[in-house]
Structures are given as structure tokens and as C-alpha cells.
Design an enzyme around this catalytic site. Sequence first.
Site, PDB file in Angstrom:
ATOM      1  CD  GLU A  82      73.509  -1.121  17.531  1.00 20.89           C
ATOM      2  OE1 GLU A  82      73.543  -0.838  18.384  1.00 20.89           O
ATOM      3  OE2 GLU A  82      74.285  -1.580  16.542  1.00 20.89           O
TER       4      GLU A  82
ATOM      5  CG  ASN B 247      80.048   1.315  26.347  1.00 22.89           C
ATOM      6  OD1 ASN B 247      80.381   0.703  25.182  1.00 22.89           O
ATOM      7  ND2 ASN B 247      79.218   2.441  26.244  1.00 22.89           N
TER       8      ASN B 247
ATOM      9  CD  GLU C  29      74.781   3.415  20.787  1.00 24.14           C
ATOM     10  OE1 GLU C  29      75.014   4.559  21.159  1.00 24.14           O
ATOM     11  OE2 GLU C  29      74.843   2.343  21.287  1.00 24.14           O
TER      12      GLU C  29
HETATM   13  C1  SIN Z   1      75.670   2.249  25.101  1.00 18.07           C
HETATM   14  O1  SIN Z   1      76.149   2.874  26.088  1.00 18.07           O
HETATM   15  O2  SIN Z   1      76.228   2.627  23.843  1.00 18.07           O
HETATM   16  C2  SIN Z   1      74.496   1.273  24.868  1.00 18.07           C
HETATM   17  C3  SIN Z   1      73.699   1.168  26.102  1.00 18.07           C
HETATM   18  C4  SIN Z   1      72.608   0.217  26.257  1.00 18.07           C
HETATM   19  O3  SIN Z   1      72.775  -0.772  25.501  1.00 18.07           O
HETATM   20  O4  SIN Z   1      71.687   0.252  27.133  1.00 18.07           O
END
Ligand code: SIN
Length: 497
Positions: free
Chosen positions: A476, A163, A264
Site C-alpha cells: 500500500e 485501529n 495486510e
Molecule cells: C496498521 O496498523 O495496520 C497500519 C499502521 C501504519 O499505517 O503505520
Amino acid sequence: MTGQSDLKLERNDLLMNANFIAGKWQPAVSGNRHNVMNPANGMIFAEVPDSDAQDAAAAVNAASDAFFSWRKTTNRERSKLLKTWHALILANTEDLARLMSMEQGKPLAEARAEVAYGASYVEWFAEEAVRAYGDILPPLMPGRRQMVVKEPVGVVAAITPWNFPLAMIARKIAPALAAGCTVIAKPAEDTPLTALALVRLAEEAGFPSGTLNIICASRQNAEPTVAIWLHDPRVRKITFTGSTPVGKYLARESADTLKKLSLELGGNAPFIVFEDADLDAAVDGLMRGKFRNSGQTCVSPNRVYVHEAIHDDFAGRLAARVRALTVGPASNPTAEIGPMINERAIDKINRHVKDALSKGAVVLTGGNTVRDHIADGPFYYSPTILTNSSEEMALFCEETFGPVVPLFTFSNEDEVIQKANQTPFGLAAYFYTQNAARICRVSSQLEAGVIGINEGVVASEAAPFGGIKESGYGREGSKYGLDDYMQLKYLCEGELA
Ligand code: SIN
């Protein structure tokens, strides 16, 4: 191969189609390859290696050999290399954005923003690298000195999602390299090209051979390939962004060698609009949070709770904004919503919407694929609002990962907090209110690692990103992010009196 002619790069050498192991670009040992598709039109436009266990093992060997010298470099040296890499990423923004849009489908403006977002983590960890301080402990007896030093954990395996093809891998590789770890990475099968280009730029930045290795694999080969890393005792850490079932699998399979893990994982974010909210701000925050990356974001609001007293007003204002969204391919400069990543994604959205409609939801806008309006795109879904949503629906329990906003109503604060927390996930939560005491109460009771208060887009390189409950662990970004790639060593020195 078709569709490649749409991809115009200033630097053609950023379109890499090989693995990078021990400083060499190379095909998979088997010679197998897998296709990369443009989700805007369903056409194959590139091929990358389809790696297997042999390539995975070669990557571990390279990273393990390189670790002995890389860990001895000074933090300042590592910081300088990261800064050079950061500058190269920014200098090649346009090409990286084009590659990303082509393989992932996101509108070009969003892809450019993601390059800046991903690069910000590289810069951040270049700066953090030189501040990885330890401690001197007050001695408990004369003649003794006690110190705590931070050391790199060792070889890190980074497994990244489709993504955010650039930002997610950047925010794993950068802290790992900053800490003095070496890296083996596997990008998502749908979006390997952005990651390969990023590694190409890291090579150009001058990271020594073996410090950063990357291999690609198809969906079919991903599991046996990664299994090599999970079982090899030389791999000391796994960092993963993706689904909760896969995160659990990685934790289980790596348990025998007790690796450090950063996971995550999935979310199911509530977005609460209290009766005292600034409604325009809430609509705006929801639009930005929900439709970022066409709803394919782990922190995307998945369940929108609107107080019953303002529900109709809020829904009307939201519908006007949603109807105005432009859906289209990245090649359309006005596009705001791109295609979903693949057929599985579209199938899930269709399943959620159909299930909701069968259980009483009502379509306020959207609710159908828009392929009729877009010449050659099989994976588009129209931005959708559903009212009358309820807890029996699949979209209450599962992440939809698409441009669908289900509206739920509530009548009081305790009730909505209980409903918001009624999920095994705890990545992000959002609420809008202008009442200061309520801000304090609600933010302390919501079960999530990241909370947006009168704000719909919250992530940044300076803040710790990560979840609680079944959304995983580890953080992170931020000053905490480097620690995930380091271990503490206590040194106790005697006979000094
Ligand atoms: C994610 O969708 O895993 C990360 C989204 C973000 O960094 O805002």
C-alpha cells in the site's frame, strides 16, 4: 442512546448512519441496525445499518454497473476528483478527528494526525493516477508492434480495520479509484462512522454514483455479508487489513474465483537495541512506535530485545518515559494513551500479562488496568513494561495489540537475528545501532516487509507498506501501490510492414 451529546461536530451531516449504494444513502434492506460504542466510557452513541447478503449484493451490482463508465474516464479526471476529495478531507479535519476519537478512543491529537496521514494517501494516488504508464516493447520482427497497457482490475472489495478508521480505508479506496476500479467497502464494526463520513465527502467531491459504495455490518453479520463478495465473480479484488486468520479465510474463500488479493495482516515486530545504539534515540523511537494508537498498531514493536550490557540503563530510561504518559479519554487534551477498543482487546492484554507473570516476567511499571483512576472507562490499560521476558510466553508468539513492552535480553548479533525471525509473521522490524556495517548485515537478514533503522515510526504514503510470510502480501502506498489495483494487458499488433 447515550453519550452523543459529547460529540460536537461543525457539520452534523458528517454523522452518517446509512449505507451508501449506487449514490443513495439507505438503510439495510432488513432494517436492522447495530450500535456504535465510545470505548472511553462504554456507552452507545450511534447506530448504523446491520447489513446482510442483500445489501452486499446490491453494492456489487452498483459497483459492477458503474465500472463500465468509470474505467473509461481519463486518469486526469480521476486525479482531479481525488484532489477535490483530498481538499475536503483536510477541510473537515476537526470533525473527522472527533468522530474517530469518539468511536475508536484515540486521543484527539492522534486522530488529527491520522486525518492528515490518511489524506496523504489520497493526494499521493491523485498524483500517481496520471503516471500509470505502460510500455512499448522493442519489436521482435518487422511489421509488428507490441505494447503493454495497465488496466483497472474491476470491482474492488475493501475490508478495513478499527485501529486506523480513516487511514486504512483511504489507502485502499484512493488507489482503487485512481486505477479506474470501482469500490465496495465494509468498515470494521467498531468504527464505521469515520468511514461513512469519508464516503460522504467523496460523494461531495463528485465521484459518480456507484463508483464508491459502503455497507456496515455487525461482528455477527460480517462474515455472511462479506461471503457474497468473496464468491461473486464480478468482484475482482479483495483488499484487507486485519488478522492473519481472517486473511487466510478470505484467500481460501475467494480462491474459486481467483481474485487478486492484498492482505495486510498481523505482525509481531522485533525491536532490537544493540550495545552501540544511541540509547536516548532508541527510547524515543520505541516510545513513538510502541505507544502510537495506544499500542494497537500492526507495526507496533511487540518484542523488545536489549543487549545485556545496556539492558538496565535502557530499562531505567524507558520506565521514566512510560511512567510520564497520560492515560485518558480523547476529551482530555493532554491524553497520550486512550482506551483499548473493546473488552476483547483488554482480555487479550490481561491474558498476555498474566501468562508472562506466571512464567517469570517482572513488572517494571504498569501491569494493571487503570479503571480506578478514570471515572467511567472500562477499557483502559496502564502502559506497562515487563522485564525478564522469555520465549515461552504468549506475548513472544502473539501480537499483544496494547501498551505493553516486554523486554528480552540477548548477547550477540546472530542470536538476536535468529530470535527476531523466530515467528511466522514478517510485517515490521526495528533496530538501533550506530555501526554502519551492522546496519547493512542486520537489515538484509531481518525477515520483514518494513524495517526501521534507528527509526521507530516508518510508514508514509511514499513508501511501500506491507508484509512477508504470514503477514500477507501486496503493498500500500508508494509508486508500487497503484499496481495492486491494475492488471497488465499485452497488445501485439501485426501486419504493419
Ligand atoms: C496498521 O496498523 O495496520 C497500519 C499502521 C501504519 O499505517 O503505520
